[in-house]
Scaffold this motif. Structure first.
Motif, PDB file in Angstrom:
ATOM      1  N   LYS A  52       4.800  -4.924   2.031  1.00  0.00           N
ATOM      2  CA  LYS A  52       3.474  -5.555   2.167  1.00  0.00           C
ATOM      3  C   LYS A  52       2.389  -4.609   1.650  1.00  0.00           C
ATOM      4  N   ARG A  53       2.491  -3.344   2.021  1.00  0.00           N
ATOM      5  CA  ARG A  53       1.498  -2.355   1.570  1.00  0.00           C
ATOM      6  C   ARG A  53       1.575  -2.155   0.049  1.00  0.00           C
ATOM      7  N   LEU A  54       2.803  -2.042  -0.472  1.00  0.00           N
ATOM      8  CA  LEU A  54       2.995  -1.898  -1.920  1.00  0.00           C
ATOM      9  C   LEU A  54       2.414  -3.090  -2.664  1.00  0.00           C
ATOM     10  N   HIS A  55       2.741  -4.286  -2.226  1.00  0.00           N
ATOM     11  CA  HIS A  55       2.267  -5.490  -2.911  1.00  0.00           C
ATOM     12  C   HIS A  55       0.757  -5.650  -2.779  1.00  0.00           C
ATOM     13  N   SER A  56       0.221  -5.311  -1.638  1.00  0.00           N
ATOM     14  CA  SER A  56      -1.224  -5.388  -1.455  1.00  0.00           C
ATOM     15  C   SER A  56      -1.943  -4.415  -2.394  1.00  0.00           C
ATOM     16  N   LYS A  57      -1.505  -3.156  -2.397  1.00  0.00           N
ATOM     17  CA  LYS A  57      -2.139  -2.148  -3.258  1.00  0.00           C
ATOM     18  C   LYS A  57      -2.049  -2.519  -4.738  1.00  0.00           C
ATOM     19  N   THR A  58      -0.852  -2.912  -5.179  1.00  0.00           N
ATOM     20  CA  THR A  58      -0.698  -3.226  -6.606  1.00  0.00           C
ATOM     21  C   THR A  58      -1.467  -4.483  -6.980  1.00  0.00           C
ATOM     22  N   SER A  59      -1.562  -5.443  -6.079  1.00  0.00           N
ATOM     23  CA  SER A  59      -2.351  -6.655  -6.358  1.00  0.00           C
ATOM     24  C   SER A  59      -3.823  -6.316  -6.525  1.00  0.00           C
ATOM     25  N   VAL A  60      -4.348  -5.522  -5.606  1.00  0.00           N
ATOM     26  CA  VAL A  60      -5.761  -5.135  -5.678  1.00  0.00           C
ATOM     27  C   VAL A  60      -6.039  -4.360  -6.962  1.00  0.00           C
ATOM     28  N   LEU A  61      -5.187  -3.371  -7.271  1.00  0.00           N
ATOM     29  CA  LEU A  61      -5.393  -2.568  -8.482  1.00  0.00           C
ATOM     30  C   LEU A  61      -5.278  -3.415  -9.749  1.00  0.00           C
ATOM     31  N   LEU A  62      -4.274  -4.268  -9.814  1.00  0.00           N
ATOM     32  CA  LEU A  62      -4.080  -5.119 -10.983  1.00  0.00           C
ATOM     33  C   LEU A  62      -5.234  -6.097 -11.149  1.00  0.00           C
ATOM     34  N   ASN A  63      -5.641  -6.742 -10.073  1.00  0.00           N
ATOM     35  CA  ASN A  63      -6.743  -7.699 -10.169  1.00  0.00           C
ATOM     36  C   ASN A  63      -8.038  -7.013 -10.576  1.00  0.00           C
ATOM     37  N   LYS A  64      -8.236  -5.792 -10.124  1.00  0.00           N
ATOM     38  CA  LYS A  64      -9.412  -5.021 -10.540  1.00  0.00           C
ATOM     39  C   LYS A  64      -9.336  -4.725 -12.043  1.00  0.00           C
ATOM     40  N   MET A  65      -8.156  -4.320 -12.515  1.00  0.00           N
ATOM     41  CA  MET A  65      -7.982  -4.034 -13.945  1.00  0.00           C
ATOM     42  C   MET A  65      -8.267  -5.272 -14.797  1.00  0.00           C
ATOM     43  N   ASP A  66      -7.869  -6.438 -14.275  1.00  0.00           N
ATOM     44  CA  ASP A  66      -8.021  -7.682 -15.029  1.00  0.00           C
ATOM     45  C   ASP A  66      -9.340  -8.398 -14.751  1.00  0.00           C
ATOM     46  N   GLY A  67     -10.154  -7.850 -13.859  1.00  0.00           N
ATOM     47  CA  GLY A  67     -11.451  -8.440 -13.565  1.00  0.00           C
ATOM     48  C   GLY A  67     -11.365  -9.797 -12.865  1.00  0.00           C
TER      49      GLY A  67
END
Length: 182
Positions: free
Chosen positions: A89-104
């Motif tokens: 859950k923590r891994l998926h949450s962190k990577t989702s936030v980082l990826l969505n930030k990268m993609d705007g």
């Protein structure tokens, strides 16, 4: 669909049963198999965060490979520490936030599900190690797994006991049953 007399309701997702220490193979896939991690910076985010979160949770990682729309890893659970479900859950949450930030974008669903299997037989363990280490070759990304920087094959070859590495890498993996419909 309700319960039929004497039968449980059909599960809509895999039941996560990591309750005892052991060695597990874990696979996770992105939402609708979308290739969210389609370039080096995005693969770096997934790769580095996976390694960081598993280390933080105390897992002893033995093999890993990350791709544009899924990942696999094999590791030994810690004696104590967060449950696998909390770590994922923590891994998926962190990577989702980082990826969505990268993609705007905001609030986009990135991950779908994960599956884990306790490995209980030595032959199964060796075959799955070979499977995960060679997964970049299976997916046609490289000719030699060591050339794919988002997996542990190079680390394994360079740091593992030579005879053990040769034994693992000699295993045929075409009949290994790992969820990998990507």
């Amino acid at each position: 669909m309700g319960n039929v007399r004497g039968m449980r309701q059909w599960p809509h997702s895999p039941s996560h049963k990591v309750q005892s220490p052991g060695t597990y193979i874990v696979t996770a896939g992105t939402y609708r198999k979308h290739k969210f991690f389609h370039d080096a910076p995005r693969l770096d985010v997934l790769h580095d965060t996976l390694l960081e979160e598993l280390e933080r949770a105390g897992w002893q990682l033995e093999a890993w490979a990350v791709f544009s729309n899924h990942y696999h890893f094999i590791g030994q659970t810690p004696d104590e520490g967060p449950k696998l479900s909390e770590t994922i859950k923590r891994l998926h949450s962190k990577t989702s936030v980082l990826l969505n930030k990268m993609d705007g974008v905001r609030g986009r669903t990135v991950w779908f599900q994960y599956w884990e299997t306790l490995i209980t037989f030595n032959q199964s363990y060796l075959a799955r190690l070979a499977y995960v280490h060679n997964n970049p070759v299976k997916h046609g990304l490289v000719d030699y797994a060591e050339n794919y920087r988002w997996c542990g094959a190079k680390w394994f070859r360079e740091g593992g006991n030579k005879s053990f590495v040769e034994t693992v890498m000699s295993f045929k993996t075409d009949e290994v049953k790992v969820f990998d419909d990507y």
